[in-house]
Design a protein around this motif. Sequence first.
Motif: not given
Length: 169
Positions: A21-42
Motif C-alpha cells: 500500500k501507499g506511504q502515509v504523509v506526515f509532513d513535507g519531508a515524508s513526501v520528499a523521502k517517498w520521492i527519493n525512495e521510489t525513484d520518482q522524477e520531478l
Amino acid sequence: MKEYIYVGSNELLDLVKKIPKGQVVFDGASVAKWINETDQELNADDEIIATFVVNTFGQLVIADRQSEHVVCAGGENVLSAGEITFHVGKNSVVVTEITNQSTGYCPDIVSWDAAEAALNLAGLKHPEGFTRKFVFRKCEKCGELNIVKEAWYVCVFCDTDLPGEWNIS
C-alpha cells in the motif's frame, strides 16, 4: 466523515495482495523521502503527480501516479481519493493541484473536507478546494458508473437520466 468503499473491478482489487500500500504523509519531508525512495522524477516545474487517498484515520496516503487507488489504500475504505500534485522546492513541499479523480472509489466532491483535514494534519500548504472536480453517478437503470460532464446528468451507456445526488456505495 463519509467513508467510500471500493467499487471497481475485482481484478484490480486482487492487486492489493501483490503490491504494498501507499506511504502515509506526515509532513513535507515524508513526501520528499517517498520521492527519493521510489525513484520518482520531478517534471521541469519541480512537480510530481501522485495517486492519493485519505485513510479512515484521516491521514494522507500517496503512491505512484500509475498505481490504483485501492492498492494505495491497501483495499480499505477511504475518506477521499484522487490525484495530487506536489511542488518540491529546496526547503518546502506544497500541494499545487488536487482532484477527486478516482474511478475505483468515485468520491463525491464533498470529500474535499477529508482531503483538506489530511493536508492540514500533514502541515502542507494547499489550494482551497479540489482544483478539478469529478462528479460520479451510478445509473439506476443499467447500474453503470458515469462521470458527469458539463452538468449533463444522462447515462452514457443507456441514455437514462442520472440522479442529481451522489449515489454510489
